[in-house]
Each structure stands twice: as C-alpha cells, then as structure tokens.
Design a protein around this motif. Sequence first.
Motif: not given
Length: 255
Positions: A79, A111, A113, A116-117
């Motif tokens: 992570w 973290y 990315k 998420t993105t």
Amino acid sequence: MMMWSNFFMHEEDRRRRAHGARKARMTPEHEGKIKLALLLTSVGATLAVLAVGTEFWVELNTYRDNGSAVCDAAHLGLWKMCTKRLWQADVPAGRDTCGPAELPGEANCTYFKFFTTGEDAHIFQRTTKKEVNMAAAVIAVLGLAVMALGCLCIIMVLSKGAEFLLRVGAICFGLSGLLLLVSLEVFRHSVQALLQGVSPEPPPSPALTYEYSWSLGCGVGAGLVLILGSGSFFLLTLPPWPWGSLCPKWGHRAT
C-alpha cells in the motif's frame, strides 16, 4: 393466546434439546483438538495481518560511493512506500549499499496513488507497474477475507456444535494460505518490473540493489502456518475407523 404461547414454549424447548444433543456429540477431547488447531491458525492469522499491514516487504538501496555524506534508501509494501535519506556514518561498516532502511533518517512516506487516481509511482527514477502491484494487493486482501470466513466457521463449530463447518473452515484456511503465497509471488514480479522500469528522462537512474525484508517473511510464515492449520482441521474431520488397522490400540480406544 394460550395455544400460541404453548406452541412457542414447546418449539423453544425442542430447539434447546436439539442444541444440547449436538453439543453432547462433541467430546471434550475432540473440542480440545479443535481449539489447539484454532490456536495454530490464529498465529498464522496474526502474521498475515502484520504482513499485509506493514510496508517492509522489500528494501531498495543505492550505493554508498556517491561522494556525499548522505545516501538514499527506500522500503515499500502493498500500500505504501517510504524513501529515506540516511547518513553515511550510520550505515554499518563494510556495507557497500545504503541501509538498512530501519536506520534513523529523513523519511518521506506516501500511499500508492494507483489505488485512487490510477497514477504510477516513481522511485529513484523508476516507474512501478501498477497492474501487478494492484493484483498483489487484491489477492492479499482476498486471502484475509477468506481467512476471516474460516475463523467464523470454527467459532460456529465450538459455540453451536455445527461440526459440518469444520471441513468448510479447513478449506477456507488452506485457500487463504495459498492466496497469500500467490500474492507474495505476484509482488516479487512487481519488484522485478520496478527495477526494469528505468525512466529515460534525466537525471540518470541510480544503480540499485534490493533485499526482501521482514514483512515478506511474515507473509511466507503466515501462508505456511495457515496451510498447516488447514491440514490439522481436515484430519479432525476424518472418522477414527480408517486408522484402526494401523493403530489397533488407538482404534479400540476411539470406539
């Protein structure tokens, strides 16, 4: 009203008797063996959670001979990654590379990315292969979920006497251990892809070495212990009679 109250009382009494009969079929010796196997798998579960939750799966180290008083190292997991700037004086003598990453220094932890993105991470002018990293993380989380289901099955066996769930719990623990080991192998491929993902843009990428760290060791231990616990639960589901011919005294005692 009196008729319905009597019906519910009789129904509740019947359920209690059935529950007592199920509990009576499990001997204290058999229950003790189940608890012992559950203790073994709880060790594997603890190691699995520790491995998945920490970021010391692999350490990336630059070489010390850079003409500076500091050197760079990094460690990462499923992570998160942490880059560290260490003092050359703190690095053990005789070590050619910077590290270990546990040394005190200026740390920067972020973290990934790509959860998420969808962006790739960049470490020492190298780019991660997000598909492989995400696959390793998803497989590890799936392994934890199956492990939790196995724990629930064994708890139901001990609390409700539902011995048919013993085999289901064994399957869950074995599958969980296999998934964790597969996650480790996928992560190993992600490390190789990271080392090969050198960016062509300046500045030039530094030479790196890598070494797997204690989080990955916890993952290996967790997978093996969970598979061993699965085998223990499977043995407890077998009837005693197949072993009577091999161990006559034990078979006679079991009957």
